[in-house]
Design an enzyme around this catalytic site. Structure first.
Site, PDB file in Angstrom:
ATOM      1  N   HIS A  44       0.488   4.733   4.003  1.00 40.05           N
ATOM      2  CA  HIS A  44      -0.081   5.432   2.853  1.00 40.05           C
ATOM      3  C   HIS A  44       0.497   6.841   2.750  1.00 40.05           C
ATOM      4  O   HIS A  44       0.920   7.280   1.673  1.00 40.05           O
ATOM      5  CB  HIS A  44      -1.606   5.520   2.983  1.00 40.05           C
ATOM      6  CG  HIS A  44      -2.294   4.194   2.928  1.00 40.05           C
ATOM      7  ND1 HIS A  44      -3.662   4.059   3.076  1.00 40.05           N
ATOM      8  CD2 HIS A  44      -1.812   2.941   2.731  1.00 40.05           C
ATOM      9  CE1 HIS A  44      -3.988   2.792   2.976  1.00 40.05           C
ATOM     10  NE2 HIS A  44      -2.887   2.090   2.783  1.00 40.05           N
ATOM     11  N   SER A  83       0.807  -1.220   0.000  1.00 43.38           N
ATOM     12  CA  SER A  83       0.000   0.000   0.000  1.00 43.38           C
ATOM     13  C   SER A  83       0.841   1.271   0.000  1.00 43.38           C
ATOM     14  O   SER A  83       0.497   2.253  -0.659  1.00 43.38           O
ATOM     15  CB  SER A  83      -0.943   0.012   1.210  1.00 43.38           C
ATOM     16  OG  SER A  83      -1.814  -1.094   1.170  1.00 43.38           O
TER      17      SER A  83
END
Length: 201
Positions: free
Chosen positions: A153, A107
């Site tokens: 993220h 991610s």
């Protein structure tokens, strides 16, 4: 390179079922930063075995954005961007997560590709409104869906954006590759310095 990264991630995911200890051995936790720093990269090739959408979503975005960015950047630059984004994701976890947190998944690297595509599109004069909406939606999911590391993220997004800016805005000319290489090294050094400051200060 996009297909190689997807294939490697899928192969490692399959291997996790054969060797369940891979997650614990190669996932990243701030606890392991000094003793086993390679985990900051290896963790990006591991995914949750109990949540298939984890790898499915990451590989879909990698394939989708990779096929847009790689032709523009070239294989080596794209690989460097991906790895720097993955590293940046781990730095985000180091800075913003409890020290015992264990994270896995691509991610951070994927959000780095989001950030990179935004920078490249802006540099080329393209419309980035839909991309901003997509980034915002996925960023919100990191806060409302359990067990998603929004810290990775954020770290990946910033690192990918910085790396892409180096590549996209380097002055054209015979020294462009040299400038890009030096700039990418500079981004890595900056991330290392930020991580070191978090550990030692």
């Amino acid at each position: 390179m996009t297909y190689t990264l997807v294939g490697l991630s899928v192969a490692v995911f399959a291997l996790q079922f054969v060797l369940p200890g891979l997650t614990q051995s190669f996932g990243y936790s701030p606890l392991y930063t000094l003793a086993e720093p390679w985990r900051m990269l290896t963790s990006a090739f591991l995914h949750s075995q109990s949540f298939f959408l984890h790898i499915a979503f990451n590989m879909y975005i990698l394939w989708l954005i990779g096929n847009s960015l790689e032709p523009l950047l070239g294989r080596i630059r794209f690989l460097a961007l991906y790895l720097i984004s993955a590293f940046g994701g781990s730095v985000g976890v180091l800075l913003l997560s409890p020290v015992t947190t264990l994270v896995i998944g691509a991610s951070g690297a994927v959000f780095g590709l989001f950030g990179a595509l935004f920078v490249v599109q802006r540099q080329r004069g393209g419309d980035v409104r839909q991309l901003v909406i997509l980034i915002a939606i996925n960023a919100v999911l990191g806060f409302v869906v359990p067990n998603i590391a929004w810290q990775a993220h954020l770290g990946g997004l910033v690192a990918g954006g910085l790396a892409a800016a180096v590549l996209a805005y380097a002055p054209r000319g015979k020294n462009r590759t040299l400038v890009q290489t030096a700039g990418l090294i500079g981004v890595v050094v900056l991330l290392v310095a930020i991580g070191a400051a978090r550990i030692w200060l």
